[in-house]
Structure formats: structure tokens, C-alpha cells
Design an enzyme around this catalytic site. Sequence first.
Site, PDB file in Angstrom:
ATOM      1  N   HIS A 298     -29.757  15.419   5.415  1.00 19.48           N
ATOM      2  CA  HIS A 298     -30.735  15.982   4.487  1.00 19.48           C
ATOM      3  C   HIS A 298     -30.140  16.938   3.472  1.00 19.48           C
ATOM      4  O   HIS A 298     -30.614  17.026   2.348  1.00 19.48           O
ATOM      5  CB  HIS A 298     -31.942  16.529   5.248  1.00 19.48           C
ATOM      6  CG  HIS A 298     -32.800  15.368   5.623  1.00 19.48           C
ATOM      7  ND1 HIS A 298     -32.472  14.532   6.670  1.00 19.48           N
ATOM      8  CD2 HIS A 298     -33.855  14.806   4.992  1.00 19.48           C
ATOM      9  CE1 HIS A 298     -33.340  13.537   6.699  1.00 19.48           C
ATOM     10  NE2 HIS A 298     -34.193  13.680   5.696  1.00 19.48           N
TER      11      HIS A 298
ATOM     12  N   ARG B 227     -41.849  14.134   2.370  1.00 23.27           N
ATOM     13  CA  ARG B 227     -41.360  14.598   3.675  1.00 23.27           C
ATOM     14  C   ARG B 227     -41.955  15.987   3.905  1.00 23.27           C
ATOM     15  O   ARG B 227     -41.617  16.916   3.175  1.00 23.27           O
ATOM     16  CB  ARG B 227     -39.835  14.691   3.677  1.00 23.27           C
ATOM     17  CG  ARG B 227     -39.101  13.357   3.637  1.00 23.27           C
ATOM     18  CD  ARG B 227     -37.592  13.587   3.732  1.00 23.27           C
ATOM     19  NE  ARG B 227     -36.842  12.365   3.941  1.00 23.27           N
ATOM     20  CZ  ARG B 227     -36.204  11.692   2.988  1.00 23.27           C
ATOM     21  NH1 ARG B 227     -36.232  12.124   1.739  1.00 23.27           N
ATOM     22  NH2 ARG B 227     -35.529  10.596   3.274  1.00 23.27           N
TER      23      ARG B 227
ATOM     24  N   ARG C 149     -46.175  11.769   4.480  1.00 22.75           N
ATOM     25  CA  ARG C 149     -45.721  11.367   5.819  1.00 22.75           C
ATOM     26  C   ARG C 149     -45.991  12.478   6.814  1.00 22.75           C
ATOM     27  O   ARG C 149     -45.713  13.645   6.540  1.00 22.75           O
ATOM     28  CB  ARG C 149     -44.222  11.050   5.789  1.00 22.75           C
ATOM     29  CG  ARG C 149     -43.715  10.563   7.141  1.00 22.75           C
ATOM     30  CD  ARG C 149     -42.276  10.149   7.095  1.00 22.75           C
ATOM     31  NE  ARG C 149     -41.382  11.293   6.968  1.00 22.75           N
ATOM     32  CZ  ARG C 149     -40.069  11.184   6.883  1.00 22.75           C
ATOM     33  NH1 ARG C 149     -39.491   9.996   6.878  1.00 22.75           N
ATOM     34  NH2 ARG C 149     -39.303  12.254   6.777  1.00 22.75           N
TER      35      ARG C 149
ATOM     36  N   GLU D 100     -38.787   1.725  10.713  1.00 23.34           N
ATOM     37  CA  GLU D 100     -37.433   2.289  10.741  1.00 23.34           C
ATOM     38  C   GLU D 100     -36.795   2.154  12.120  1.00 23.34           C
ATOM     39  O   GLU D 100     -35.737   2.701  12.377  1.00 23.34           O
ATOM     40  CB  GLU D 100     -37.426   3.740  10.246  1.00 23.34           C
ATOM     41  CG  GLU D 100     -38.450   4.644  10.874  1.00 23.34           C
ATOM     42  CD  GLU D 100     -38.469   6.042  10.242  1.00 23.34           C
ATOM     43  OE1 GLU D 100     -37.541   6.409   9.521  1.00 23.34           O
ATOM     44  OE2 GLU D 100     -39.429   6.779  10.510  1.00 23.34           O
TER      45      GLU D 100
ATOM     46  N   ASN E  87     -32.722   4.430   6.212  1.00 30.49           N
ATOM     47  CA  ASN E  87     -31.748   5.390   6.766  1.00 30.49           C
ATOM     48  C   ASN E  87     -31.703   5.275   8.283  1.00 30.49           C
ATOM     49  O   ASN E  87     -30.633   5.196   8.892  1.00 30.49           O
ATOM     50  CB  ASN E  87     -32.118   6.832   6.397  1.00 30.49           C
ATOM     51  CG  ASN E  87     -32.222   7.029   4.901  1.00 30.49           C
ATOM     52  OD1 ASN E  87     -31.688   6.224   4.148  1.00 30.49           O
ATOM     53  ND2 ASN E  87     -32.907   8.071   4.483  1.00 30.49           N
ATOM     54  N   ASP E  88     -32.891   5.285   8.875  1.00 27.15           N
ATOM     55  CA  ASP E  88     -32.940   5.169  10.330  1.00 27.15           C
ATOM     56  C   ASP E  88     -32.814   3.721  10.779  1.00 27.15           C
ATOM     57  O   ASP E  88     -32.152   3.431  11.779  1.00 27.15           O
ATOM     58  CB  ASP E  88     -34.246   5.774  10.862  1.00 27.15           C
ATOM     59  CG  ASP E  88     -34.149   7.287  10.965  1.00 27.15           C
ATOM     60  OD1 ASP E  88     -33.131   7.768  11.486  1.00 27.15           O
ATOM     61  OD2 ASP E  88     -35.056   7.986  10.495  1.00 27.15           O
TER      62      ASP E  88
ATOM     63  N   ARG F  61     -26.261   8.119  11.838  1.00 30.95           N
ATOM     64  CA  ARG F  61     -26.249   8.286  10.383  1.00 30.95           C
ATOM     65  C   ARG F  61     -25.553   9.545   9.906  1.00 30.95           C
ATOM     66  O   ARG F  61     -25.280   9.692   8.719  1.00 30.95           O
ATOM     67  CB  ARG F  61     -27.689   8.208   9.830  1.00 30.95           C
ATOM     68  CG  ARG F  61     -28.577   9.342  10.235  1.00 30.95           C
ATOM     69  CD  ARG F  61     -30.027   9.063   9.879  1.00 30.95           C
ATOM     70  NE  ARG F  61     -30.489   9.839   8.744  1.00 30.95           N
ATOM     71  CZ  ARG F  61     -31.754   9.899   8.334  1.00 30.95           C
ATOM     72  NH1 ARG F  61     -32.684   9.196   8.955  1.00 30.95           N
ATOM     73  NH2 ARG F  61     -32.094  10.617   7.310  1.00 30.95           N
TER      74      ARG F  61
ATOM     75  N   CYS G  67     -38.273   3.168   1.306  1.00 30.37           N
ATOM     76  CA  CYS G  67     -38.108   4.565   0.880  1.00 30.37           C
ATOM     77  C   CYS G  67     -36.813   5.195   1.387  1.00 30.37           C
ATOM     78  O   CYS G  67     -36.574   6.379   1.183  1.00 30.37           O
ATOM     79  CB  CYS G  67     -39.307   5.410   1.303  1.00 30.37           C
ATOM     80  SG  CYS G  67     -39.514   5.513   3.089  1.00 30.37           S
TER      81      CYS G  67
HETATM   82  C1  PEP Z   1     -35.503   6.750   6.506  1.00 25.36           C
HETATM   83  O1  PEP Z   1     -35.250   6.846   7.710  1.00 25.36           O
HETATM   84  O2  PEP Z   1     -35.021   5.872   5.760  1.00 25.36           O
HETATM   85  C2  PEP Z   1     -36.408   7.711   5.861  1.00 25.36           C
HETATM   86  C3  PEP Z   1     -36.847   7.540   4.627  1.00 25.36           C
HETATM   87  O3  PEP Z   1     -36.748   8.808   6.573  1.00 25.36           O
HETATM   88  P1  PEP Z   1     -35.789  10.066   6.811  1.00 25.36           P
HETATM   89  O4  PEP Z   1     -34.555   9.913   5.952  1.00 25.36           O
HETATM   90  O5  PEP Z   1     -36.609  11.250   6.436  1.00 25.36           O
HETATM   91  O6  PEP Z   1     -35.508   9.956   8.277  1.00 25.36           O
HETATM   92 MG    MG Z   2     -36.398   8.136   8.998  1.00 21.80          MG
END
Ligand code: PEP
Ligand code: MG
Length: 592
Positions: free
Chosen positions: A199, A306, A342, A442, A465-466, A476, A513
Site C-alpha cells: 500500500h 478503500r 468497499r 480475489e 493483487n490478491d 504480494r 480494480c
Molecule cells: C486487489 O486485491 O487487487 C485489490 C484491489 O484490493 P487490495 O489491493 O486493497 O487488497
Molecule cells: Mg485485495
Amino acid sequence: MTDRTNKKEEIIQGVAASPGVAHGEVFVIHQRDLEIPVLELESTFIPREIERFERTLVETRKEIMRVRNEVAERLGEGEAKIFDAHLLVLEDTALIDETIRQVQDTHYNVEHCYAEVAQRYIEVFAALDDEYIKERMTDIRDVTRRVLQNLLGQSAQNLYELTSERVVASEDVSPSDAAQLEGSKVIAVVTDAGSRTSHAVIMARSLKIPAVVGLHDITKRLASGDYVLVDGYDGTVIINPGEETLFRYGRLKQERLNIQKAFEKSSLMPAKTQDGVTFKVCGNIGGPEECGAVLANGGEGVGLYRTESLFIGADKFPTEEEQYQAYRRTVEAIQPHPIVIRTLDLGGDKMVSSLNYTQDEENPFMGFRAIRFCLEHTDIFKDQLRAILRASAFGDVSIMYPMISSVEELIQANRVLEEAKEELRHRHAAFDENVRVGSMIEIPGAALVADLLAEHCDFFSVGTNDLIQYLLAVDRVNDRIAHLYQPNHPAVIRTLSQLMAVARKKNIPVGVCGEMAADPIYVPLLFGLGADTISVAPTSLPEIKYLLRRMNFKEAQALAKKVAGLTDPEAIFMALSAFYAQNMGDLFKDEE
Ligand code: PEP
Ligand code: MG
């Protein structure tokens, strides 16, 4: 030629995390190894030593307050909460009293005693089975470091206090460093650890600060005052860049700036392809203050809000009213565009430092996070749902659940949502009765049962991402295995392709996303596979919209079909890069 350009040039490869080129003097933040002298003092010096300690605590308090207020002013109270947690650690009487006792008993200097006592705390906490206390360890480390630096007379390392531009080299970007990036003189960030999807890095990207992460030992190779060039496009750091390198990168930087200007010039135009298909592209945000950037960069709404920033660093959960105010401000700021809010996604790398609700876990990314936490703490979940519902009276709001892994979870979350609605009806509070509900996809298991999930929600949003980390079992945020984190892995393409096909069959819209959607190379593939929309960091929007306007949707569909049949990640990457180059090629040529 200056002295520094006579030194040997050295190129270090890391992971490109935020695009851009910057060169300048280095400022190294060492988070771990402070050199603490060990001195035995005459007994007559002990009272003075304790006085020095107390004076330093007062100074450090002022310093933390200064940073706190600065961050609150620039980024809002939510981001500043982490420093409130730091003040609690600083003023912890047990830590202070024990240090003083140790100075009196051992006659060692206060730096040594304070460092020892703090280290003992950290070790004891590390062994405890309590997630709350474990999360406080980062705060203790941050605060101990500040106090020790002040005791040692070293200048405090507040990023916003930098008086001239610097490339910051650090082991990792701590939450308190990340909160100070905006408006600081930091021109680039290079780190030993980290990954593209942490993040702090997402924050650097949204602030257009070039970043290269996963450099393993860059903080050992560099010293403050060294001179480096950071290439955030390729993920390289060049120590002591020679004149030729600087010239080459100077041109590259200018070319990129010109290209970026070309992207931005047309960013408010619709993303309509050459063959007449218009796509919706939205922005990801962490709070109301980011809506302006979404609109300025041509975003047509918020695809992912978020909400964790309201919770991270807080010493108690925000009330329904506090949340409602924040959500309403955000909804109003993005009007008349839609917004997807979310629900809470705490856990993994979105740690809560001060909320005593979680337990110790071996594997936090696969643990008690996000919707799992909310379904066990329905009081907290319902506070948030009521706050979002009330904000829905002021605009086009959708609610989205993170980390859904089964149909049962989705049904349960919807049940809590219905209860929240009922409570509001009872209170005669206004909200949108038809608020749409989405499930993030995800977790691979959710992708596999998407047909079943589709029966209980109005849309999907793919969190790549997840999804990638779970699909490929690649953490990650682990730099050791960052090369295995591959959006171009055939398993990722197949999963997305199957998911889009199911969504089409079930007539349910699907957005993407995660960061994969922010990389323009992957955008034609995602739309070609059937995505209806994407949502990305606002700064990534202009280039993506530019590309969409230049490409042909039918060709993107053909590309997706071809790529879905490829088995080699490298071949997939080459096919996607070639498509991107074909569509953008002459633009880059113009700038040469
Ligand atoms: C993701 O996992 O792609 C996502 C958008 O959520 P975050 O990055 O907040 O886990
Ligand atoms: Mg995520």
C-alpha cells in the site's frame, strides 16, 4: 566534470514500482541498525542523565506532534492517526520508568538502557499470542528509533522536513513515512524490501513519485550524500551515473514528460475505441481528498474506495456517524459519477495498529481478514454498512465486499446488509433502497464458483493483487519472489477468461480494480476478455484512456483470444507488448 561523475557507475536491478525518472542526492533512512554506544557513568552523572532522557522525551513529543499536524493538514485526520498511536508509545510509563530504573541500577548511559528496555518489550510482545500487541511493535520500533536518534543528537528523519530534494533509500516504506510523502521533497524512493502492490507503493504511484523496490541491500550499498539515478520504468537504480547516462536519461525523462502531457491533454475525452466502443474507466481512492484527482485525470467515477484509512492508526473503531460523514463527503465529491465503496478489508498488509480485535496468525494474508473479520464482528460491520447506506442517499453508491471466498459468506454479508437497512428504516433514515451490491473476486475459489455468486450480487470486481498472489502462491509483498508474481502467467489469463465468460452468461457486469488494470500493457487484454470497466490509480488514467481511444476493440478481442491460447508467460508478455507498441508506437516515435 564533477567529482561524483568520476566514480564508477553501478547498475542495480530491482522491481519497477512507480514510473518516472529522478536523479539526485540520497537520503538513507536506516530503520534497524543504529549504533548505540555503551558507556559506564560516574554516579554523580546519573541525575543529569535522567534529566537528559526526560528532556529528550519532551522534544520527541513536540516533534511527533509537528509531523502529526503537518500530515493532518495535508492529508486529513485519518492519515494522521498513526502518530497518535506513536504518542501513546512514547508516553508509556512502564517503558519510561523501567529505563530510568535501569540507568539508576546499572549506571549505563540512557541510550543503551532505553534501547535494551524497548528491545525487551519487542521480544516479549513478539512471543505473545496477541495480534493487537504484535501490530504495536512497528509503532514501538518507530518511536524508539526517534527517541534514540534525538538522544544521540542525530537529526530526526522526518521526510517532510527535508529541505532539499532527495532520493530516499530505506529498508521498507513504513506507514509513518508513507503518510509524509505528499508535499515532501522526496523525488524518488528505493527500498530493500517491498513489492508493486504494497500500500505504501500504491501511494507513491498516486503521488507520481518514482519508486524501485525489492533491491535487497540498497540501504547497505548507499550512504546519505551519494548520487543516484532512479528509473522507475525499468526498475533500475544507477549509482554514480556518468554524464552519458544522465544525458540519455535526461532525454528519456523529457520524452516521457512530453508523452504524459499528450496523454493528459486528452484525458477528459471519452475512452471510445476506433471502432466505436466506449469503455468506462474509474479511479481507486482512499478518501474524499482523492476524488479531485480522479476527475482531473478523466475518471468517470470511483470503482474502488478503500475505506481502511479510516481505521488504520485509529485507537478505536470510527462510529457510524464519523464514517457516514466521511463517506457522504466522498460521494458528494465525485458527483454525479458513481462510486463503489468497499467494506472493511483489514489484515494482510493493511494492518490495524491499535484495534484490539485480531489474534496472532502465522499467515495473516490467508487469515482472519476482511469479510471474515466483519462477519464475526457484525456490530462493527453493521456500523459501516449503515454509514454507507446513509451516504447512498447523496449519490450513485454501490457496496462491495472484499475477500469473498464462498456463496455462504456472500449470503451472510447480504443478510447483515438487510438488517442494517431494516434498522435504518426503523430510524426513518434516508438511503437508496436499490443500492447495488458487488463481490470482489480475489480468491481463486470465488472465481471458480462465480456462477453461484452471481445469483447473490449485482456485479463483480476482480482484485488482481490478491487473486494473483493466491492463484500462484506468491506473497504480494515478498521481494524474494517478486519475479514469480506474474500477471502474464497462463493460470491468471485462464482464470480471468473463464470468469468473464461466466459473468457474460449470467449477465453480470465485471470490473477489474487491481494493479494489473493500471498497467496499460494489460488493459486491451482485460477489455478483450470481457471486462466492462476498470478502476485504477488516478494518475494511471490518462495513458489508459489514450490507448483505448487509439485501439480497435475487435483487435483487442482477437488479442485476448490469441493470448488465452498461449502457454508461455514470456510469449504472453511479448504479444501484449507488441499490441501496445503497435497502438502507441507512432506517439513514441514522434517524441524521439
Ligand atoms: C486487489 O486485491 O487487487 C485489490 C484491489 O484490493 P487490495 O489491493 O486493497 O487488497
Ligand atoms: Mg485485495
